[in-house]
Structure formats: C-alpha cells, structure tokens
Write a protein that holds these residues in place. Structure first.
Motif, mmCIF file in Angstrom:
data_model
loop_
_atom_site.group_PDB
_atom_site.id
_atom_site.type_symbol
_atom_site.label_atom_id
_atom_site.label_comp_id
_atom_site.label_asym_id
_atom_site.label_seq_id
_atom_site.Cartn_x
_atom_site.Cartn_y
_atom_site.Cartn_z
ATOM 1 N N VAL A 299 36.875 28.047 52.449
ATOM 2 C CA VAL A 299 35.650 28.215 51.679
ATOM 3 C C VAL A 299 34.459 28.033 52.610
ATOM 4 N N HIS A 300 33.351 28.619 52.213
ATOM 5 C CA HIS A 300 32.136 28.527 53.018
ATOM 6 C C HIS A 300 31.004 27.880 52.224
ATOM 7 N N THR A 301 31.369 27.045 51.246
ATOM 8 C CA THR A 301 30.370 26.289 50.511
ATOM 9 C C THR A 301 29.541 25.476 51.506
ATOM 10 N N PRO A 302 28.222 25.352 51.306
ATOM 11 C CA PRO A 302 27.433 24.503 52.206
ATOM 12 C C PRO A 302 28.097 23.141 52.396
ATOM 13 N N LEU A 303 28.086 22.655 53.612
ATOM 14 C CA LEU A 303 28.850 21.462 53.959
ATOM 15 C C LEU A 303 28.526 20.271 53.062
ATOM 16 N N ALA A 304 27.264 20.115 52.684
ATOM 17 C CA ALA A 304 26.851 18.949 51.900
ATOM 18 C C ALA A 304 27.517 18.887 50.535
ATOM 19 N N VAL A 305 27.952 20.026 49.995
ATOM 20 C CA VAL A 305 28.564 20.034 48.662
ATOM 21 C C VAL A 305 30.012 20.531 48.719
ATOM 22 N N ARG A 306 30.584 20.531 49.909
ATOM 23 C CA ARG A 306 31.941 21.046 50.080
ATOM 24 C C ARG A 306 32.976 19.992 49.697
ATOM 25 N N ALA A 307 33.987 20.406 48.955
ATOM 26 C CA ALA A 307 35.018 19.489 48.488
ATOM 27 C C ALA A 307 35.819 18.943 49.667
ATOM 28 N N PRO A 308 36.293 17.691 49.580
ATOM 29 C CA PRO A 308 37.004 17.078 50.711
ATOM 30 C C PRO A 308 38.289 17.794 51.096
ATOM 31 N N GLU A 309 38.980 18.415 50.132
ATOM 32 C CA GLU A 309 40.205 19.121 50.502
ATOM 33 C C GLU A 309 39.916 20.281 51.447
ATOM 34 N N ALA A 310 38.699 20.840 51.352
ATOM 35 C CA ALA A 310 38.310 21.890 52.292
ATOM 36 C C ALA A 310 37.979 21.299 53.660
ATOM 37 N N ILE A 311 37.426 20.099 53.679
ATOM 38 C CA ILE A 311 37.114 19.427 54.940
ATOM 39 C C ILE A 311 38.401 19.097 55.695
ATOM 40 N N PRO A 338 23.921 14.265 47.028
ATOM 41 C CA PRO A 338 24.218 12.894 47.465
ATOM 42 C C PRO A 338 24.526 12.778 48.946
ATOM 43 N N PHE A 339 25.040 13.853 49.568
ATOM 44 C CA PHE A 339 25.450 13.784 50.966
ATOM 45 C C PHE A 339 24.574 14.626 51.889
ATOM 46 N N ASP A 340 23.409 15.023 51.422
ATOM 47 C CA ASP A 340 22.560 15.918 52.206
ATOM 48 C C ASP A 340 21.877 15.150 53.332
ATOM 49 N N VAL A 341 22.242 15.438 54.557
ATOM 50 C CA VAL A 341 21.674 14.708 55.685
ATOM 51 C C VAL A 341 21.231 15.669 56.773
ATOM 52 N N VAL A 342 20.356 15.177 57.633
ATOM 53 C CA VAL A 342 19.912 15.954 58.784
ATOM 54 C C VAL A 342 21.064 16.104 59.772
ATOM 55 N N MET A 343 21.221 17.312 60.306
ATOM 56 C CA MET A 343 22.263 17.582 61.305
ATOM 57 C C MET A 343 23.643 17.156 60.799
ATOM 58 N N LEU A 344 23.953 17.547 59.591
ATOM 59 C CA LEU A 344 25.193 17.141 58.947
ATOM 60 C C LEU A 344 26.411 17.651 59.717
ATOM 61 N N THR A 345 27.370 16.776 59.914
ATOM 62 C CA THR A 345 28.642 17.136 60.524
ATOM 63 C C THR A 345 29.764 16.699 59.593
ATOM 64 N N ARG A 346 30.959 17.172 59.859
ATOM 65 C CA ARG A 346 32.092 16.757 59.034
ATOM 66 C C ARG A 346 32.312 15.253 59.136
ATOM 67 N N ALA A 347 32.112 14.692 60.317
ATOM 68 C CA ALA A 347 32.324 13.260 60.503
ATOM 69 C C ALA A 347 31.342 12.447 59.659
ATOM 70 N N ILE A 348 30.063 12.822 59.704
ATOM 71 C CA ILE A 348 29.065 12.103 58.909
ATOM 72 C C ILE A 348 29.352 12.265 57.428
ATOM 73 N N LEU A 349 29.696 13.480 57.038
ATOM 74 C CA LEU A 349 29.979 13.737 55.629
ATOM 75 C C LEU A 349 31.146 12.892 55.130
ATOM 76 N N VAL A 350 32.231 12.872 55.876
ATOM 77 C CA VAL A 350 33.400 12.096 55.456
ATOM 78 C C VAL A 350 33.068 10.606 55.409
ATOM 79 N N SER A 351 32.266 10.127 56.348
ATOM 80 C CA SER A 351 31.866 8.720 56.331
ATOM 81 C C SER A 351 31.115 8.389 55.050
ATOM 82 N N GLU A 352 30.212 9.281 54.632
ATOM 83 C CA GLU A 352 29.463 9.036 53.404
ATOM 84 C C GLU A 352 30.356 9.178 52.176
ATOM 85 N N MET A 353 31.285 10.123 52.214
ATOM 86 C CA MET A 353 32.229 10.252 51.108
ATOM 87 C C MET A 353 33.007 8.947 50.905
#
Length: 443
Positions: A299-311, A338-353
């Motif tokens: 999927v190509h959903t924007p990273l900030a709203v992408r489901a964890p199974e896709a990550i 809730p997870f919208d951050v500057v320079m978002l990466t998968r690592a930052i996103l998963v940490s916030e999740m």
C-alpha cells in the motif's frame, strides 16, 4: 514541561497539511503536487514552462496524454474546459458532458499502466449499489461514483479515461480556506468523520479495501458544480491560464507534448461555509483499492496513517482502512494525525505506535531491528498516552475548543478501539458509528 513541548522537535503542530499544495483545485483532491523541474536527457531535448505543473518529461510514450482546452473525447461527447490537477499516473480535467449537459471530472491515466484497477473497483461498487438488498446502506452515498470509462489512443499510447462525478474541496483545502485554527469546527468535524465511517463500513461489508485513506481523499460534494453551464463555470472560477511549452535548446516540440500547459484552478472555499456544512462527504481515489480475493501486496497510504501490518510487511486486507480511519478521526478533531511528525521514518512511526498502542505482536518484534527502532532516540522524556497527546493538542491556548473534555475522552476511546496492532482486534467502522456519541447525526 508540557507534553506538547516535549514533542515539539518532532511533531507538526498547527500547519495545515494542505500547505503542501496551496493552488490546486480539489474537486478530486489530487495527491500533493510535486514541483516541476525541467529534466534533460542525452537522448531527447528538454522542455520548460513557467507554470508549476506536471513534469514535462512525463509527456513521452508510456506517459501522459497531451491535452488542450477544447479537446473532445469519446465521439465529441466530453469537452475539456478546465484543468483540475495531476498525480503521478494521471492528469485530471473538468469536462463538459455534452450528452447530459453536466460537468464531470475526466481522469486520463498514463499509457504505461497496463490495467486500471480504479475503474475495476468503482465498476464493482456501482454494481453492488444497484443491488436491491443494498439500497438501504447509507455508506454507498459516501463513495465517489464513476460515470463512464473509455480509452483514447494518442501519440504516447493508449490511455484509460475515467469519467467521475465532479465533487468539491478536500478536508485540508477547506481548513486552509476557512479555519485559522487549522481544524474543522467541532460539529463539522464530527459529521465529517461519521460520513467517512459510513463509507468505510460499506466497503468493509463487501471486503473491499480502499488502501489510501487520508484527509485529502475525503471531499465535500457540491452538486451545483455539475449543473453550471460552461459560461457560468468559467465566470465562477475564472478563465484558464496557459503558458507555452518551450524547448530549452530551440528544437521544435514533438507530438508527445502539448503546446501549452494549463494552470490548475485555484479553488477557495470562502463564501461557501454554510454550503459546505450541508454537503455530503465522499471518499475518493480508488487507485489503491483491492478486493478480498486480491489481498493488497503493498500500500502507498501516507506513512503517518499507514497500518502497522504494512510497515512490517505482514499480510494486508481491508482492515488496514480501520487503522487509517482511527488516524483520520484523530486528525479531524485535533487538526493533525496522531503520528504526524517532521521527517517521518518507519522507525519513528513504530516508536510512536508502541508509545500509544502498547506491545507489538511477537511476529513483529522480531523485525524491529531491521526497521531501526532499536537505534532511535525516545520520542519524549516522559511516557505520553494518546489521551494526554490529544488533550494537549486540542486544548492548546491558541485555539478555540468546541468539544468538551468528555467529548475528547470519547474521541480518544473510539480512536483507541481502531488503533489496535492486531487487525482482528480493531473495532469495525460499523461498531464505531453505532456508538452513542454519534447519535442524532444523519448520513
């Protein structure tokens, strides 16, 4: 130190997401525009144009179809009168359906696309909506409709053309035009979320995944746009602005390019406040949609709203939309995901999740190192719950709250029910719309 300040270094606080794309008319809420840079090649001349528009190097065999104002499609039925915008795989235009005397959106894909999944899904949705047993499901009225589908053969190949209903502005564009707080008023946000949930419930009931659910794909339908005649339309939105395409090295243009580029209409919602509040909310852009039998590969959903199974590259099904809808409900209320951050990466996103949603399933924990979570710094010095974060954003001193603290607590509860790591544990859209908090709202 407040929760808000501890996360200040990583989080986008109040800037509307629509700042990415300030000029595009959002009838179909195109994906954020990419600034054009002239690209040259040793095999062909490069071209330039003063209008910030789709990349000219994509006008080549396999790429965009060159379209000019006044062009006619499908036996002269559809006449191009304005430009809406573009995406990575298409350009979209306002066209006059001269058979039914109405304005429509004409989406013309690049020719290198071998099949049009969007047309396939929209056609299936149309057939489902025609079934008598489904006529009473309110969610079917909150999905974009396809009116026609055909192909055109041009100098760059054969292009799929979708004729779609002409809708209105997206959520971010309305916020940018009308609301300095950077978010919708409370009642407007609640109604918008409810209607989007109904649309997702309809898709889920047929095991259809949208696959790209975010605020730019939630739009407000303005029926009068379709009924304006050509003169009225141009009077309302202005005559098209064009700029010639020029060859950098002085060589003549080839048939692969248009003679000029049309600037997308600059659409603003000012003066339409009450009309927008009464309009129907619709989900658009089914280019990433899939059926249960397909199961999306990616999927190509924007990273900030992408489901964890896709990550975590796990199995994906229609329940990815439930996760994205939880993020969307948060954003509609708070003004940011809730997870919208500057320079978002998968690592930052998963940490916030993990901070907001608890422990990861064991099968994903094994993959943390490959994502890089073990090497990232903590998001904040102190633990932060999702409710803490939502309250800190929503009751910011510079914004006017419309919801009570009880409302915000309920919103957090609903969001939390959708933001579950295990897809099978997520509350369905149907369960969320059945909550007493949405009582009294109409579809």
């Amino acid at each position: 130190m407040s929760i808000l300040s501890t996360r200040l270094s990583t989080t986008i606080l109040s800037a509307p997401r629509s700042k990415i794309n300030p000029a595009i008319i959002p009838f179909l809420s195109q994906v954020p525009r990419v600034k054009h840079y002239s690209i040259s090649s040793m095999f062909r001349p490069s071209y330039t144009c003063d209008i910030d528009a789709e990349p000219l190097h994509r006008y080549r065999p396999g790429g965009y179809h060159p379209i000019l104002l006044g062009d006619l499609f499908k036996d002269q039925r559809y006449k191009v009168i304005q430009k809406i915008g573009w995406g990575g795989n298409s350009t979209t235009w306002v066209a006059r359906d001269q058979l039914h005397n109405r304005n429509v959106a004409l989406k013309v894909s690049v020719s290198e696309k071998s099949s049009n999944n969007e047309a396939h899904v929209l056609n299936a949705i149309s057939k489902l909506s025609e079934e008598s047993l489904r006529q009473d499901h309110p969610g079917q009225h909150h999905l974009m409709r396809m009116l026609d589908h055909f192909t055109v053969d041009g100098p760059n190949g054969i292009h799929d053309c979708l004729v779609l209903e002409l809708l209105g502005p997206s959520v971010p564009d309305v916020i940018e035009s009308l609301y300095s707080d950077g978010r919708l008023p409370a009642d407007f946000a609640k109604s918008t979320a409810y209607q989007a949930l109904l649309g997702i419930d309809y898709l889920s009931s047929h095991k259809i995944g949208h696959g790209d659910l975010h605020s730019r794909n939630i739009v407000f339908a303005l029926p009068n746009l379709a009924s304006l005649d050509e003169v009225q339309f141009l009077e309302k939105f202005g005559r098209p602005e064009t700029t010639p395409v020029r060859s950098v090295d002085g060589m003549a243009l080839t048939a692969h390019l248009p003679n000029y580029i049309v600037r997308p209409i600059s659409f603003h919602a000012r003066g339409m406040r009450e009309e927008l509040r009464r309009s129907t909310v619709k989900i658009i852009d089914f280019g990433e949609a899939f059926f249960r039998s397909q199961s999306a590969v990616a999927v190509h959903t924007p990273l900030a709203v992408r489901a964890p199974e896709a990550i975590f590259d796990d199995r994906i099904d229609y329940r990815i939309d439930t996760w994205s809808m939880g993020c969307l409900l948060f954003e509609l209320v708070a003004g940011q995901p809730p997870f919208d951050v500057v320079m978002l990466t998968r690592a930052i996103l998963v940490s916030e999740m993990m901070e907001f949603c608890g422990e990861l399933p064991d099968r994903w924990r094994e993959k943390l190192d490959t994502i890089g979570v073990g090497r990232t710094e903590p998001v904040s010095d102190a633990p932060c719950t999702l409710l803490d974060w939502l309250q800190d954003i929503y009751f910011d001193d510079n914004k006017t709250p419309g919801f009570t603290r009880q409302d915000i607590a309920k919103v957090c509860e609903l969001v939390t029910r959708m933001l579950k790591f295990e897809p099978s544990s997520r509350a369905s859209a149907k369960e969320i719309t059945s909550d007493l908090w949405f009582n009294g709202l109409k579809s």
